[in-house]
Design a protein around this motif. Sequence first.
Motif, mmCIF file in Angstrom:
data_model
loop_
_atom_site.group_PDB
_atom_site.id
_atom_site.type_symbol
_atom_site.label_atom_id
_atom_site.label_comp_id
_atom_site.label_asym_id
_atom_site.label_seq_id
_atom_site.Cartn_x
_atom_site.Cartn_y
_atom_site.Cartn_z
ATOM 1 N N LEU B 29 0.459 3.478 -9.594
ATOM 2 C CA LEU B 29 -0.014 4.893 -8.513
ATOM 3 C C LEU B 29 0.964 6.243 -7.718
ATOM 4 C CD1 LEU B 29 -1.716 7.789 -9.638
ATOM 5 C CD2 LEU B 29 -3.292 6.726 -7.698
ATOM 6 N N ALA B 30 1.109 5.545 -6.694
ATOM 7 C CA ALA B 30 1.978 5.888 -5.109
ATOM 8 C C ALA B 30 3.725 6.653 -6.358
ATOM 9 C CB ALA B 30 2.703 4.926 -4.915
ATOM 10 N N VAL B 31 4.255 5.935 -6.971
ATOM 11 C CA VAL B 31 5.603 6.337 -7.618
ATOM 12 C C VAL B 31 5.101 7.395 -8.679
ATOM 13 C CG1 VAL B 31 7.463 5.257 -9.434
ATOM 14 C CG2 VAL B 31 6.532 3.537 -7.267
ATOM 15 N N GLY B 39 4.946 5.310 1.737
ATOM 16 C CA GLY B 39 4.326 5.782 1.276
ATOM 17 C C GLY B 39 3.718 5.135 0.167
ATOM 18 N N ILE B 40 4.628 4.331 -0.477
ATOM 19 C CA ILE B 40 4.597 3.208 -1.636
ATOM 20 C C ILE B 40 4.094 2.202 -1.227
ATOM 21 C CG2 ILE B 40 5.024 1.974 -3.618
ATOM 22 C CD1 ILE B 40 7.708 3.747 -4.331
ATOM 23 N N ALA B 41 4.165 1.294 0.111
ATOM 24 C CA ALA B 41 3.879 0.065 1.027
ATOM 25 C C ALA B 41 1.919 0.879 0.826
ATOM 26 C CB ALA B 41 4.911 0.074 2.201
ATOM 27 N N LEU B 77 2.891 -6.401 0.512
ATOM 28 C CA LEU B 77 4.783 -5.120 0.732
ATOM 29 C C LEU B 77 5.793 -6.062 -0.135
ATOM 30 C CD1 LEU B 77 4.554 -5.776 4.520
ATOM 31 C CD2 LEU B 77 3.705 -3.906 3.073
ATOM 32 N N VAL B 78 5.210 -7.368 -0.543
ATOM 33 C CA VAL B 78 5.719 -8.206 -1.779
ATOM 34 C C VAL B 78 5.916 -6.909 -3.353
ATOM 35 C CG1 VAL B 78 6.652 -9.930 -3.627
ATOM 36 C CG2 VAL B 78 5.893 -9.938 -0.485
ATOM 37 N N ALA B 79 4.110 -6.555 -3.510
ATOM 38 C CA ALA B 79 4.527 -6.019 -4.462
ATOM 39 C C ALA B 79 4.983 -4.317 -4.437
ATOM 40 C CB ALA B 79 2.798 -5.698 -4.845
ATOM 41 N N THR B 80 5.406 -3.690 -3.058
ATOM 42 C CA THR B 80 5.616 -2.534 -3.096
ATOM 43 C C THR B 80 7.153 -2.971 -3.550
ATOM 44 O OG1 THR B 80 4.911 -2.239 -1.220
ATOM 45 C CG2 THR B 80 6.710 -0.974 -1.355
ATOM 46 N N VAL B 81 7.988 -4.260 -2.673
ATOM 47 C CA VAL B 81 9.109 -3.810 -3.075
ATOM 48 C C VAL B 81 9.140 -3.986 -4.393
ATOM 49 C CG1 VAL B 81 11.355 -5.807 -2.634
ATOM 50 C CG2 VAL B 81 9.671 -5.092 -0.312
ATOM 51 N N LEU B 82 8.807 -4.786 -5.156
ATOM 52 C CA LEU B 82 8.817 -4.935 -6.681
ATOM 53 C C LEU B 82 8.981 -3.669 -7.477
ATOM 54 C CD1 LEU B 82 8.818 -8.035 -8.232
ATOM 55 C CD2 LEU B 82 6.391 -7.213 -9.027
ATOM 56 N N VAL B 83 7.533 -2.602 -7.614
ATOM 57 C CA VAL B 83 7.758 -1.898 -8.059
ATOM 58 C C VAL B 83 8.851 -0.828 -7.673
ATOM 59 C CG1 VAL B 83 5.600 0.471 -8.172
ATOM 60 C CG2 VAL B 83 5.275 -1.963 -8.095
ATOM 61 N N PHE B 84 9.295 -0.645 -6.290
ATOM 62 C CA PHE B 84 10.306 -0.176 -5.700
ATOM 63 C C PHE B 84 11.834 0.141 -6.718
ATOM 64 C CE2 PHE B 84 13.841 1.154 -3.563
ATOM 65 C CZ PHE B 84 13.617 2.794 -3.204
ATOM 66 N N PHE B 85 11.888 -1.224 -6.540
ATOM 67 C CA PHE B 85 13.225 -1.784 -7.941
ATOM 68 C C PHE B 85 13.067 -1.520 -9.328
ATOM 69 C CE2 PHE B 85 14.177 -2.658 -3.326
ATOM 70 C CZ PHE B 85 15.301 -2.343 -3.339
ATOM 71 N N LEU B 86 11.874 -1.667 -9.240
ATOM 72 C CA LEU B 86 11.493 -2.244 -11.135
ATOM 73 C C LEU B 86 10.221 -1.595 -11.668
ATOM 74 C CD1 LEU B 86 11.866 -6.002 -10.847
ATOM 75 C CD2 LEU B 86 13.765 -4.418 -11.605
ATOM 76 N N LEU C 151 1.815 12.095 5.185
ATOM 77 C CA LEU C 151 2.498 10.570 5.194
ATOM 78 C C LEU C 151 3.186 10.002 4.509
ATOM 79 C CD1 LEU C 151 2.668 8.197 8.045
ATOM 80 C CD2 LEU C 151 -0.099 7.746 6.456
ATOM 81 N N LEU C 152 2.880 10.492 3.488
ATOM 82 C CA LEU C 152 3.085 10.090 2.294
ATOM 83 C C LEU C 152 3.981 10.268 1.612
ATOM 84 C CD1 LEU C 152 -0.919 8.720 0.647
ATOM 85 C CD2 LEU C 152 0.874 7.075 1.784
ATOM 86 N N ARG C 153 4.467 11.938 1.294
ATOM 87 C CA ARG C 153 4.792 13.019 0.606
ATOM 88 C C ARG C 153 6.418 12.420 0.485
ATOM 89 N NH1 ARG C 153 2.041 18.343 0.063
ATOM 90 N NH2 ARG C 153 3.697 18.832 -1.557
#
Lengths: 219, 219, 219
Positions: B29-31, B39-41, B77-86, C151-153
């Motif tokens: 949702l953050a993406v 913000g994603i984290a 945080l692992v989920a954040t990294v995963l979603v950030f790149f993929l 903070l999230l933007r």
Amino acid sequence: MLRELFTPSVQHSLDIIGIFVFAISGALLAVRKNFDVFGIAVLAEVTALGGGLFRDLVIGAVPPAAFTDLGYFLTPLVATVLVFFLHPEVERIQGAVNVFDAAGLGLFCVTGATKAYDFGLGLTASAAMGLATAVGGGVLRDVLANEVPSLLRWDRDLYAVPAMVGAAMVVVCIRFDALNAATSTFAAATAFLLRLAAMRFHWRAPRAWNRRSSAVEEA
Amino acid sequence: MLRELFTPSVQHSLDIIGIFVFAISGALLAVRKNFDVFGIAVLAEVTALGGGLFRDLVIGAVPPAAFTDLGYFLTPLVATVLVFFLHPEVERIQGAVNVFDAAGLGLFCVTGATKAYDFGLGLTASAAMGLATAVGGGVLRDVLANEVPSLLRWDRDLYAVPAMVGAAMVVVCIRFDALNAATSTFAAATAFLLRLAAMRFHWRAPRAWNRRSSAVEEA
Amino acid sequence: MLRELFTPSVQHSLDIIGIFVFAISGALLAVRKNFDVFGIAVLAEVTALGGGLFRDLVIGAVPPAAFTDLGYFLTPLVATVLVFFLHPEVERIQGAVNVFDAAGLGLFCVTGATKAYDFGLGLTASAAMGLATAVGGGVLRDVLANEVPSLLRWDRDLYAVPAMVGAAMVVVCIRFDALNAATSTFAAATAFLLRLAAMRFHWRAPRAWNRRSSAVEEA
């Protein structure tokens, strides 16, 4: 231990009435926002119990009364069923609902301030908790419904001030060791009548000085 | 002390899986909302841990598990990294993510209700806390993202009901002293399968009676 | 018992300054959102005290400092009066307000992490609580004002990272038994200067990988 201002059964009945009318206001907003029946129930519960829940978390009264008294939990569900089937009728008596909501406001600011003081908070903090108990559920309701809390908006009739006055009267009575069934009823009645007058005469609070001249209106 | 339904390591692994899939839903949702990596984290952490955090504050289990178990904190945080790149790849397997989310829902309604009962809440309140544990993170996610919580919207497939059923099964088992690894697995599986069925067949809850005829549609 | 890094009166003065500048930022947003004077006061209180309130609830420090120290409660009201009458002037010195806000950020991430550790949280959890103390009030402010938390933007200068760095420095000092007035001042100053640099050079955090190519911009 909650100071016994009234007999426990009277106190409990008053609480249930306050919870019921707050739940009606939450359920009506949920219908207006087009939520489904579970959304209506959630918003009814949050509106009715949110203020007291916040107070209990802050003063350390865990588990909060909302989760230890079955009646507190079930009352909003009754309000949900009522609004679900009869919401056009409930909307039509919005005036009556507003009167009951004012009664809940008066009641909760008094019981909130009293309970906070009994848990060791100072006089000013107890008054603040009385206010938070009375208005907290409505703020949570509006946040969940993704609206600007009507408490904060300048174009709504005064809501916080009556609760502030009632809570302040309670702590003044505590300060002079004069809190009893009569004085606390008087404080609740004052808040109740002030809120009725605010609705009747559309009392509003001022916006920031120079606001009109210096900024674009954004509503 | 949390009732030991499973060996601690099995219980802990299940918790981590539930936290991970909830974190994925928050990060996605953050993406979509165009938040930056922090913000994603934040949204991943809040979605994954918010429900349990609320439960622990209410039942008085402080500091909450979210802040005492490092694995709970690091998994989002692992989920954040995963979603950030993929995230395009993760979006593409949205169906699989939804299945895991349903698993998290089933798991958390059971562990939430069990923990609440262990901390002294009544049966109805424990069931309510099971529901709050399962859905609370998602509600906080939507509030922070400035959206109407999807839990409350009528145009989303049933989400709360499966968690309610699972939590209710747990307290019925507790009532008849029949809660063990088998029955709690059965309760979690029931909630899981109900949620899958709700998504498959687009089960929805009714809106208020007469809603369609008496009010303008506002979405 | 809060670790005494400074003399109590110095510590208290620093807290009051941090609370005051955060309250100013809340009151200014309330004016921009066209809230009435009570809405301004509520948003000032929430912005100033929300982060510490959340921390105290999580670590079990009830009643929270926000409700036991009268100065903490009254300071946001002073900010409210100031902004109410002088908001065009306050807006004009927005740059100065931002500098003070950065000071509050640096201060609160340090005191938040320290207090969390003193209440028994682990090192990572204490750093997380330091971050939450520093940014929590601003998030609550934006949620109540019905805006996406700044903070999230992605289109705002870095805010969380300076607080993270400051809180991390504190727990590293704790780990090596080197936390004292000098090192904690250094941590707070680092967070403060990082935030100033982020504003000066418009440092921003990246959005999700491939974001630009794979999705419609939604702001």
